[in-house]
Write a protein that holds these residues in place. Sequence first.
Motif, PDB file in Angstrom:
ATOM      1  N   GLN A   1      -2.290  11.183   4.162  1.00  0.00           N
ATOM      2  CA  GLN A   1      -1.905  10.645   2.860  1.00  0.00           C
ATOM      3  C   GLN A   1      -0.390  10.530   2.770  1.00  0.00           C
TER       4      GLN A   1
ATOM      5  N   LYS B   1       2.059   8.796   0.305  1.00  0.00           N
ATOM      6  CA  LYS B   1       1.889   9.588  -0.915  1.00  0.00           C
ATOM      7  C   LYS B   1       2.742  10.846  -0.797  1.00  0.00           C
TER       8      LYS B   1
ATOM      9  N   ARG C   1      -5.112   5.892  -6.783  1.00  0.00           N
ATOM     10  CA  ARG C   1      -3.835   5.633  -6.117  1.00  0.00           C
ATOM     11  C   ARG C   1      -2.666   6.313  -6.819  1.00  0.00           C
TER      12      ARG C   1
ATOM     13  N   ILE D   1      -7.660  10.354  -4.737  1.00  0.00           N
ATOM     14  CA  ILE D   1      -6.920   9.167  -4.272  1.00  0.00           C
ATOM     15  C   ILE D   1      -7.459   7.861  -4.839  1.00  0.00           C
TER      16      ILE D   1
ATOM     17  N   HIS E   1      -0.030   6.768   4.165  1.00  0.00           N
ATOM     18  CA  HIS E   1      -0.139   6.101   2.857  1.00  0.00           C
ATOM     19  C   HIS E   1       1.036   6.393   1.943  1.00  0.00           C
TER      20      HIS E   1
ATOM     21  N   MET F   1      -9.595   2.133  -7.320  1.00  0.00           N
ATOM     22  CA  MET F   1     -10.164   1.321  -6.240  1.00  0.00           C
ATOM     23  C   MET F   1     -11.679   1.512  -6.259  1.00  0.00           C
TER      24      MET F   1
ATOM     25  N   LYS G   1     -15.102   2.675  -1.407  1.00  0.00           N
ATOM     26  CA  LYS G   1     -13.940   2.559  -0.519  1.00  0.00           C
ATOM     27  C   LYS G   1     -13.239   3.923  -0.383  1.00  0.00           C
TER      28      LYS G   1
ATOM     29  N   LEU H   1     -12.665   6.180   2.988  1.00  0.00           N
ATOM     30  CA  LEU H   1     -11.369   6.673   3.439  1.00  0.00           C
ATOM     31  C   LEU H   1     -11.421   8.142   3.842  1.00  0.00           C
TER      32      LEU H   1
HETATM   33  P1  ADP Z   1      -2.315  -2.674  -2.155  1.00  0.00           P
HETATM   34  O1  ADP Z   1      -1.339  -1.839  -1.386  1.00  0.00           O
HETATM   35  O2  ADP Z   1      -2.170  -4.147  -1.958  1.00  0.00           O
HETATM   36  O3  ADP Z   1      -2.473  -2.259  -3.599  1.00  0.00           O
HETATM   37  P2  ADP Z   1      -4.503  -1.087  -1.550  1.00  0.00           P
HETATM   38  O4  ADP Z   1      -3.925  -0.148  -2.514  1.00  0.00           O
HETATM   39  O5  ADP Z   1      -5.918  -1.483  -1.722  1.00  0.00           O
HETATM   40  O6  ADP Z   1      -3.693  -2.395  -1.476  1.00  0.00           O
HETATM   41  O7  ADP Z   1      -4.285  -0.426  -0.140  1.00  0.00           O
HETATM   42  C1  ADP Z   1      -4.355  -1.122   1.106  1.00  0.00           C
HETATM   43  C2  ADP Z   1      -5.330  -0.436   2.005  1.00  0.00           C
HETATM   44  O8  ADP Z   1      -5.101   0.975   2.081  1.00  0.00           O
HETATM   45  C3  ADP Z   1      -6.738  -0.575   1.519  1.00  0.00           C
HETATM   46  O9  ADP Z   1      -7.618  -0.564   2.618  1.00  0.00           O
HETATM   47  C4  ADP Z   1      -6.898   0.648   0.679  1.00  0.00           C
HETATM   48  O10 ADP Z   1      -8.225   0.965   0.470  1.00  0.00           O
HETATM   49  C5  ADP Z   1      -6.171   1.663   1.494  1.00  0.00           C
HETATM   50  N1  ADP Z   1      -5.630   2.729   0.659  1.00  0.00           N
HETATM   51  C6  ADP Z   1      -5.016   2.617  -0.520  1.00  0.00           C
HETATM   52  N2  ADP Z   1      -4.625   3.810  -0.993  1.00  0.00           N
HETATM   53  C7  ADP Z   1      -5.024   4.705  -0.083  1.00  0.00           C
HETATM   54  C8  ADP Z   1      -4.936   6.102   0.028  1.00  0.00           C
HETATM   55  N3  ADP Z   1      -4.355   6.864  -0.891  1.00  0.00           N
HETATM   56  N4  ADP Z   1      -5.435   6.684   1.112  1.00  0.00           N
HETATM   57  C9  ADP Z   1      -6.030   5.992   2.047  1.00  0.00           C
HETATM   58  N5  ADP Z   1      -6.158   4.658   2.029  1.00  0.00           N
HETATM   59  C10 ADP Z   1      -5.662   4.013   0.976  1.00  0.00           C
END
Ligand code: ADP
Length: 229
Positions: free
Chosen positions: A184, A190, A156, A153, A188, A117, A121, A125
């Motif tokens: 997380q 994780k 991802r 992160i 999210h 990402m 960004k 986070l």
């Molecule tokens: P998608 O799920 O469509 O791939 P993203 O991965 O960009 O979209 O994630 C959706 C939102 O969550 C975005 O704002 C992204 O920056 C945020 N995000 C993604 N992964 C994490 C993470 N590990 N921790 C915190 N925020 C995250």
Amino acid sequence: NLLIKFENVGKIYQTGQITYEALKNVNLEVYEGELVVLLGPSGAGKSTLLNLLGGLDGASSGNIFFAGENIAEFDDKRLGQFRAKDVGIIFQFYNLVPTLTAIENVDIIRELGVEIMDPLKALELVGLADRKDNFPAQLSGGQQQRISIARAIVKRPRLLLCDEPTGALDTGTSREVLKLLQDQSRVHKKTVVMVTHNNLFADIADKVVYVKNGTVVDVVHNDNPKDAF
Ligand code: ADP
Ligand code: ADP
């Protein structure tokens, strides 16, 4: 969903004539989105277990499944892909590159050849977008650890491995870092596996794995884990 399964895993270290059985007969299941804490005394085998979880080292016996695949059967190329894409690691002493700024330390993950990402960004986070041009030495320990979380992160990964992530931090800062790691898992989805010898962390985990003398002596599920902050 089951993400990781250890089946009778053993690990033997060999240094010259000396062999040391660091892990024996470890059976363990980790589910997607879980926050797992590995607790136990120094020398129990926690870091060894973490290294095997992330494919940083191979088991001497038994099987380790990640998302249904046996990582013991991965060739070097596939193992490298697995580590680069699926595993983010957070160390006790942050392991940032001192000559790079915060954002450059996060952007460096690009060199692994995985999709990432926007590094800014990732810094947002962890609440440090405004410090993006600072060098590690210009940041507090807690801030440096948050940069290292951003670095973990940004790609991802499905699995976050943390080795004593608050070991060098004071109580207040530790809680901020733990809150980020708990989010997380909770927000999210994780899977977070954290090694610590701090018993207080047992309260915030979904699952506590007690390790002693190279074996898992107990696994305790927390139905109602405490908020980290
Ligand atoms: P998608 O799920 O469509 O791939 P993203 O991965 O960009 O979209 O994630 C959706 C939102 O969550 C975005 O704002 C992204 O920056 C945020 N995000 C993604 N992964 C994490 C993470 N590990 N921790 C915190 N925020 C995250
Ligand atoms: P913990 O993280 O619980 O403190 P470790 O997994 O680091 O425990 O170590 C478990 C045991 O394995 C210790 O006795 C340690 O000395 C030994 N050990 C760890 N890494 C190595 C290595 N690379 N070579 C030989 N012995 C090791």
